[in-house]
Design a protein around this motif. Structure first.
Motif, PDB file in Angstrom:
ATOM      1  N   GLY A 199       0.894  -1.164  -0.001  1.00  9.15           N
ATOM      2  CA  GLY A 199       0.037  -0.040   0.113  1.00  9.15           C
ATOM      3  C   GLY A 199       1.054   1.202   0.275  1.00  9.15           C
ATOM      4  O   GLY A 199       0.411   2.480   0.409  1.00  9.15           O
ATOM      5  N   LEU A 200       1.986   1.081  -0.504  1.00  7.01           N
ATOM      6  CA  LEU A 200       3.150   2.319  -0.522  1.00  7.01           C
ATOM      7  C   LEU A 200       2.857   2.832  -2.105  1.00  7.01           C
ATOM      8  O   LEU A 200       2.711   2.306  -2.987  1.00  7.01           O
ATOM      9  N   THR A 201       2.882   4.578  -1.946  1.00  8.28           N
ATOM     10  CA  THR A 201       3.116   5.132  -3.018  1.00  8.28           C
ATOM     11  C   THR A 201       4.408   5.213  -3.622  1.00  8.28           C
ATOM     12  O   THR A 201       5.236   5.762  -2.812  1.00  8.28           O
ATOM     13  N   VAL A 202       4.644   4.924  -4.751  1.00 10.47           N
ATOM     14  CA  VAL A 202       6.092   5.267  -5.205  1.00 10.47           C
ATOM     15  C   VAL A 202       6.347   6.583  -6.207  1.00 10.47           C
ATOM     16  O   VAL A 202       5.404   6.981  -7.057  1.00 10.47           O
ATOM     17  N   HIS A 203       7.366   7.324  -5.349  1.00 11.89           N
ATOM     18  CA  HIS A 203       7.461   8.757  -5.971  1.00 11.89           C
ATOM     19  C   HIS A 203       8.461   8.462  -7.022  1.00 11.89           C
ATOM     20  O   HIS A 203       9.738   8.371  -7.013  1.00 11.89           O
ATOM     21  N   VAL A 204       8.183   8.836  -8.422  1.00 12.48           N
ATOM     22  CA  VAL A 204       9.173   8.608  -9.575  1.00 12.48           C
ATOM     23  C   VAL A 204       9.473  10.037 -10.117  1.00 12.48           C
ATOM     24  O   VAL A 204       8.653  10.816 -10.403  1.00 12.48           O
ATOM     25  N   TYR A 205      10.716  10.104 -10.305  1.00 11.03           N
ATOM     26  CA  TYR A 205      11.312  11.318 -10.898  1.00 11.03           C
ATOM     27  C   TYR A 205      11.679  10.782 -12.467  1.00 11.03           C
ATOM     28  O   TYR A 205      12.532  10.076 -12.687  1.00 11.03           O
ATOM     29  N   ALA A 206      10.755  11.443 -13.161  1.00 12.28           N
ATOM     30  CA  ALA A 206      10.666  10.680 -14.640  1.00 12.28           C
ATOM     31  C   ALA A 206      11.736  11.229 -15.562  1.00 12.28           C
ATOM     32  O   ALA A 206      11.743  12.641 -16.117  1.00 12.28           O
ATOM     33  N   GLN A 207      12.717  10.825 -15.678  1.00 15.63           N
ATOM     34  CA  GLN A 207      13.929  10.999 -16.546  1.00 15.63           C
ATOM     35  C   GLN A 207      14.602  10.028 -16.991  1.00 15.63           C
ATOM     36  O   GLN A 207      15.136   9.079 -16.338  1.00 15.63           O
ATOM     37  N   ASP A 208      14.460   9.792 -18.486  1.00 18.39           N
ATOM     38  CA  ASP A 208      15.571   8.562 -19.068  1.00 18.39           C
ATOM     39  C   ASP A 208      16.938   9.075 -18.910  1.00 18.39           C
ATOM     40  O   ASP A 208      17.314  10.130 -19.658  1.00 18.39           O
ATOM     41  N   HIS A 209      17.651   8.535 -17.991  1.00 19.90           N
ATOM     42  CA  HIS A 209      19.120   8.841 -17.850  1.00 19.90           C
ATOM     43  C   HIS A 209      19.867   8.831 -19.094  1.00 19.90           C
ATOM     44  O   HIS A 209      20.934   9.415 -19.394  1.00 19.90           O
ATOM     45  N   GLY A 210      19.642   7.766 -19.982  1.00 22.81           N
ATOM     46  CA  GLY A 210      20.291   7.642 -21.386  1.00 22.81           C
ATOM     47  C   GLY A 210      20.001   8.779 -21.999  1.00 22.81           C
ATOM     48  O   GLY A 210      21.066   9.329 -22.791  1.00 22.81           O
ATOM     49  N   LEU A 211      19.057   9.450 -22.245  1.00 24.75           N
ATOM     50  CA  LEU A 211      18.783  10.305 -23.085  1.00 24.75           C
ATOM     51  C   LEU A 211      19.165  12.034 -22.481  1.00 24.75           C
ATOM     52  O   LEU A 211      19.686  12.744 -23.166  1.00 24.75           O
ATOM     53  N   ALA A 212      19.034  12.010 -20.992  1.00 25.12           N
ATOM     54  CA  ALA A 212      19.475  13.221 -20.347  1.00 25.12           C
ATOM     55  C   ALA A 212      21.076  13.206 -20.464  1.00 25.12           C
ATOM     56  O   ALA A 212      21.235  14.371 -20.412  1.00 25.12           O
ATOM     57  N   GLY A 213      21.665  12.196 -20.207  1.00 23.40           N
ATOM     58  CA  GLY A 213      23.103  12.269 -20.106  1.00 23.40           C
ATOM     59  C   GLY A 213      23.788  13.139 -19.119  1.00 23.40           C
ATOM     60  O   GLY A 213      23.244  13.180 -18.164  1.00 23.40           O
ATOM     61  N   SER A 214      24.548  13.908 -19.478  1.00 24.66           N
ATOM     62  CA  SER A 214      25.171  15.061 -18.373  1.00 24.66           C
ATOM     63  C   SER A 214      24.510  16.286 -18.923  1.00 24.66           C
ATOM     64  O   SER A 214      25.160  17.194 -18.497  1.00 24.66           O
ATOM     65  N   GLY A 215      23.435  16.302 -19.586  1.00 28.35           N
ATOM     66  CA  GLY A 215      23.114  17.497 -19.898  1.00 28.35           C
ATOM     67  C   GLY A 215      22.271  18.546 -18.629  1.00 28.35           C
ATOM     68  O   GLY A 215      22.233  17.892 -17.665  1.00 28.35           O
ATOM     69  N   CYS A 216      22.479  19.850 -18.939  1.00 31.63           N
ATOM     70  CA  CYS A 216      22.436  20.675 -17.816  1.00 31.63           C
ATOM     71  C   CYS A 216      21.262  21.674 -18.026  1.00 31.63           C
ATOM     72  O   CYS A 216      21.115  22.446 -17.217  1.00 31.63           O
ATOM     73  N   ALA A 217      20.906  21.861 -19.389  1.00 31.14           N
ATOM     74  CA  ALA A 217      19.795  22.778 -19.812  1.00 31.14           C
ATOM     75  C   ALA A 217      18.932  22.199 -20.838  1.00 31.14           C
ATOM     76  O   ALA A 217      19.450  21.095 -21.476  1.00 31.14           O
ATOM     77  N   HIS A 218      18.001  22.654 -21.017  1.00 31.78           N
ATOM     78  CA  HIS A 218      16.670  22.250 -22.224  1.00 31.78           C
ATOM     79  C   HIS A 218      17.362  22.374 -23.396  1.00 31.78           C
ATOM     80  O   HIS A 218      17.983  23.124 -23.747  1.00 31.78           O
ATOM     81  N   GLU A 219      17.203  21.086 -24.133  1.00 32.45           N
ATOM     82  CA  GLU A 219      17.454  21.289 -25.589  1.00 32.45           C
ATOM     83  C   GLU A 219      16.586  22.001 -26.406  1.00 32.45           C
ATOM     84  O   GLU A 219      15.535  21.985 -26.678  1.00 32.45           O
ATOM     85  N   GLY A 220      17.332  23.034 -27.053  1.00 38.43           N
ATOM     86  CA  GLY A 220      16.786  24.311 -27.550  1.00 38.43           C
ATOM     87  C   GLY A 220      17.770  25.258 -28.013  1.00 38.43           C
ATOM     88  O   GLY A 220      19.041  25.232 -27.830  1.00 38.43           O
ATOM     89  N   PRO A 221      17.300  26.416 -28.713  1.00 39.60           N
ATOM     90  CA  PRO A 221      18.272  27.553 -28.875  1.00 39.60           C
ATOM     91  C   PRO A 221      19.089  28.141 -27.958  1.00 39.60           C
ATOM     92  O   PRO A 221      20.311  28.376 -28.348  1.00 39.60           O
ATOM     93  N   VAL A 222      18.615  28.193 -26.858  1.00 39.03           N
ATOM     94  CA  VAL A 222      19.361  28.915 -25.775  1.00 39.03           C
ATOM     95  C   VAL A 222      20.629  27.899 -25.485  1.00 39.03           C
ATOM     96  O   VAL A 222      21.823  28.411 -25.442  1.00 39.03           O
TER      97      VAL A 222
END
Length: 451
Positions: A199-222
């Motif tokens: 009866g426990l809720t699982v709290h998930v941080y939804a991020q595919d770490h393979g796609l995120a890699g070492s990124g630190c900003a949103h993929e875009g012009p900036v």
């Protein structure tokens, strides 16, 4: 709590406490506030009597019992104490950044009376002994109601399940792997099966770490212009699809933490439309900032997940309005000054946010996006339901965890004046509207001076 038909019925329910022979010290009568109870849908001007740590009476023109303190709250809102689904208070393991002693007053100044701590402390919250230790440290530091998420896997490594049954017995209100990946999908599925049985809720941080890699900003012009490694929106979307498919298979209850994309909100909406047992929250800063705020390598805007596009920000605000996103949290991460002075990719992500959670949410009210009652729902009742906590509403017999709010007070945030040990905020110098006048935790006034 069933909503009363009118103020007369609401007041009539409160008569019994007035007949007590004696009133213990600490009794408080809050007069004339606009009472916002998201639990029952009540939005009425009323007096509220606090006695013995709970709400004893609600009604019009209540008589003050002998020895009761009186707080004149005319022109103020009375909300349940805020329930923050994610605040890192840095203890144990990072007390050079902050501690319970420094952050508890900051939480009370923000109207927050209950917080959830994720399990990525040092050491990790993966044993009953660690949970008991942290709970003891929190109790010794102050009256804030600190609740803990147990680690989903041992040491958050994603390789073997933690003893969730023992963690629940030690007081864990849910389980999470925080930002650490679970690369083995079989482990992820077994974790949900195990949690569902408990009866426990699982709290998930939804991020595919393979796609995120070492990124630190949103993929875009900036990010491209600044030469920063990027995190695509697909990193969130792919992870959400994976975990939602496991919810379909297992029926486990999953809460998705810190949404950042429009597509992510759409996936949660679709899952809710199919009656899947999911919920979601968003950090308050994601509703006010976007990737252009990173321009100039502004390390105060280095957060995880990264700030997305303005279109994402607008979509997240709409999801908050509609209730697809059921809670707004601070995602409080205080840092020492040196953590934000390196080149952008080397700075540590996070914002000191306990004291800005309420005013940033009230900005949505002043913008016409939310009603006051909806704001209370997203800050109080919604988070309490997600975490399975008793608080988040105002009713006879409910815990007297309350925030007296001055909704129209205009003030300027000065980072140097924050009560938190972390002064890392992108909102330094911003004019805000609405602040906490007084906070009650268990009937005791823990913030705000005498009437």
């Amino acid at each position: 709590m069933k909503r009363p038909e009118n103020m007369r019925e609401w007041s009539a329910r409160a008569r019994a406490p007035e007949t007590r022979a004696a009133t213990p010290a600490g009794t408080t009568l809050i007069r004339g506030a606009r009472v916002l109870d998201p639990g029952s849908g009540v939005d009425e001007t009323a007096d509220v009597l606090v006695d013995a740590g709970r709400i004893a009476a609600i009604g019009a023109a209540l008589d003050a019992p002998p020895q009761a303190q009186t707080l004149d709250a005319r022109g103020c809102w009375l909300m349940p104490g805020l329930v923050d689904l994610c605040a890192r208070l840095r203890e144990p393991g990072a007390t050079h950044k902050a501690s319970f002693a420094s952050e508890i007053p900051a939480a009370f100044a923000g109207g927050i009376t209950q917080v959830l701590l994720p399990p990525d402390t040092q050491p990790v919250l993966d044993t009953p002994a660690m949970l008991i230790r942290v709970q003891r440290l929190a109790r010794q530091a102050g009256a804030l109601d600190v609740r803990l998420l147990g680690a989903l896997t041992r040491e958050l490594r994603g390789e073997a399940l933690a003893e969730l049954s023992a963690l629940k017995a030690a007081g864990a209100v849910g389980a999470s792997n925080a930002w650490s990946p679970i690369d083995d999908s079989r482990i992820a599925r077994r974790a949900l099966e195990y949690a569902k049985g408990l009866g426990l809720t699982v709290h998930v941080y939804a991020q595919d770490h393979g796609l995120a890699g070492s990124g630190c900003a949103h993929e875009g012009p900036v990010a491209t212009r600044l030469g920063l490694a990027a995190v695509p929106a697909a990193a969130e979307v792919a992870a959400l699809r994976f975990w939602i498919s496991l919810v379909e298979d297992t029926g486990a209850r999953v809460h998705f933490c810190r949404l950042s994309t429009a597509r992510g909100a759409e996936l949660i909406d679709a899952a809710l439309s199919r009656d899947l047992p999911v919920s979601a929250d968003v950090a308050a800063h994601q509703l006010h900032l976007c990737d252009t705020d990173v321009d100039g390598f502004n390390a105060q805007c280095h957060v995880q997940p990264p700030l997305r596009t303005d279109a994402d920000r607008i979509a997240l605000r709409e999801a908050v309005r509609s209730g697809v996103i059921a809670a707004i949290c601070s995602d409080h991460q205080p840092h020492e000054a040196d953590a934000k002075v390196n080149p952008f990719p080397l700075t540590e992500p996070g914002i000191s946010a306990l004291e800005t959670l309420l005013p940033l949410t009230l900005a949505l009210v002043h913008d016409g996006l939310l009603s006051p009652l909806q704001a209370a729902e997203r800050l109080c009742h919604g988070p309490a339901r997600i975490a399975g906590l008793e608080g988040g509403h105002i009713g006879i017999g409910a815990p007297a965890d309350l925030a007296v709010v001055e909704p129209d007070t205009v003030w300027t945030l000065r980072a140097a004046q924050l009560l938190s040990a972390g002064r890392n905020t992108p909102f330094d110098g911003r004019r805000l509207r609405g602040r906490v006048r007084a906070t009650f935790r268990g009937g005791l006034r823990v913030h705000g001076g005498a009437s």
